[in-house]
Design a protein around this motif. Structure first.
Motif, PDB file in Angstrom:
ATOM      1  N   THR A  31       0.835  -1.195   0.000  1.00 28.97           N
ATOM      2  CA  THR A  31       0.000   0.000   0.000  1.00 28.97           C
ATOM      3  C   THR A  31       0.872   1.248   0.000  1.00 28.97           C
ATOM      4  OG1 THR A  31      -0.069   0.145   2.413  1.00 28.97           O
ATOM      5  CG2 THR A  31      -1.767  -1.212   1.335  1.00 28.97           C
ATOM      6  N   VAL A  32       0.255   2.368  -0.319  1.00 31.45           N
ATOM      7  CA  VAL A  32       0.981   3.640  -0.295  1.00 31.45           C
ATOM      8  C   VAL A  32       1.509   3.910   1.113  1.00 31.45           C
ATOM      9  CG1 VAL A  32       0.762   6.138  -0.553  1.00 31.45           C
ATOM     10  CG2 VAL A  32      -0.328   4.613  -2.210  1.00 31.45           C
ATOM     11  N   THR A  92       4.451   1.650   1.965  1.00 25.59           N
ATOM     12  CA  THR A  92       5.624   2.073   1.199  1.00 25.59           C
ATOM     13  C   THR A  92       6.267   3.303   1.828  1.00 25.59           C
ATOM     14  OG1 THR A  92       4.685   1.214  -0.863  1.00 25.59           O
ATOM     15  CG2 THR A  92       6.420   2.865  -1.059  1.00 25.59           C
ATOM     16  N   CYS A 127       4.667   8.241  -7.036  1.00 27.17           N
ATOM     17  CA  CYS A 127       3.796   8.203  -8.220  1.00 27.17           C
ATOM     18  C   CYS A 127       4.290   7.171  -9.230  1.00 27.17           C
ATOM     19  CB  CYS A 127       3.742   9.580  -8.873  1.00 27.17           C
ATOM     20  SG  CYS A 127       2.793  10.807  -7.952  1.00 27.17           S
ATOM     21  N   HIS A 168       3.317   3.664  -7.996  1.00 25.94           N
ATOM     22  CA  HIS A 168       1.904   3.303  -7.870  1.00 25.94           C
ATOM     23  C   HIS A 168       1.077   3.664  -9.095  1.00 25.94           C
ATOM     24  CE1 HIS A 168       1.723   1.854  -3.671  1.00 25.94           C
ATOM     25  NE2 HIS A 168       2.832   2.554  -3.569  1.00 25.94           N
ATOM     26  N   ASP A 214      -2.878   4.226  -9.787  1.00 23.30           N
ATOM     27  CA  ASP A 214      -3.604   4.040  -8.529  1.00 23.30           C
ATOM     28  C   ASP A 214      -3.489   5.236  -7.593  1.00 23.30           C
ATOM     29  OD1 ASP A 214      -4.317   1.509  -9.350  1.00 23.30           O
ATOM     30  OD2 ASP A 214      -2.565   0.565  -8.421  1.00 23.30           O
ATOM     31  N   LEU A 215      -2.602   6.173  -7.910  1.00 19.20           N
ATOM     32  CA  LEU A 215      -2.360   7.285  -6.995  1.00 19.20           C
ATOM     33  C   LEU A 215      -2.343   8.609  -7.743  1.00 19.20           C
ATOM     34  CD1 LEU A 215      -1.657   8.114  -4.077  1.00 19.20           C
ATOM     35  CD2 LEU A 215       0.758   7.832  -4.683  1.00 19.20           C
TER      36      LEU A 215
END
Length: 202
Positions: free
Chosen positions: A82-83, A86, A141, A144, A147-148
């Motif tokens: 997940t962000v 990370t 960025c 991901h 998704d982000l």
């Protein structure tokens, strides 16, 4: 040969940092010059300026390297992470880098004091922080993809970096030990990522 050159470069930079910390502690930031720092390190002024553009930059001697550690951590994140996970891993690695460099040689404590009292230092540190946030955001960025949203990425990175820096400064000003400073920064990162404490990282 490249390895030996890098080692020599690191040793020279460490000499300059140690000399700067000692001199600034003894006579203050404004009264300390680049030439004095070089002389105290038994190096030439030219050597000083090969490593640092200004004496303010000595206080950020390890900052670019620390940012690179965070960027690499984001790039190396496990597939599906997940962000939040990370970011938390990146911050942990960056704090580990701080432990072995700035905190160990007194640079972090000195920088915190000067941020509060010297406008030029405060401005230079803020400038670097913005650059670091941009680099970490770009890495996030890239990792991901679709998704982000870039704005969300910038907001997440800014929240974490801001929380960690605020915790570090507060802990330093309160005279907390290096271990307590580290714990405060880690806790700040966790709170920024997951304010309610419902999970370690989202």
């Amino acid at each position: 040969m490249a390895g030996l050159r890098e080692l020599k470069k690191r040793r020279t930079r460490d000499q300059l940092v140690a000399a700067a910390v000692t001199l600034i502690r003894a006579q203050g930031f404004d009264k300390t010059t680049a030439a004095q720092i070089a002389e105290a390190a038994e190096l030439s002024p030219r050597t000083f300026f090969l490593h640092f553009a200004t004496k303010e930059d000595v206080l950020l001697a390890n900052a670019a390297e620390r940012t690179a550690v965070g960027v690499a951590a984001i790039a190396d994140a496990r597939p599906g992470a997940t962000v939040g996970a990370t970011l938390l891993d990146a911050v942990r690695r960056m704090i580990g880098h701080n432990d072995s460099t700035d905190a160990a040689d007194g640079l972090a404590a000195l920088r915190a004091e000067l941020i509060a009292t010297v406008p030029a230092v405060r401005a230079r540190v803020a400038e670097h922080a913005l650059t670091a946030q941009d680099e970490l955001t770009a890495a996030l960025c890239a990792g991901h993809g679709d998704d982000l949203d870039p704005v969300e990425a910038a907001a997440r990175v800014g929240a974490v970096v801001g929380a960690v820096n605020a915790a570090m400064l507060a802990a330093l000003r309160l005279g907390r030990s290096p271990a307590e400073q580290r714990d405060a920064m880690l806790r700040a990162a966790e709170l920024a990522i997951d304010p309610e404490g419902t999970s370690r990282a989202r």
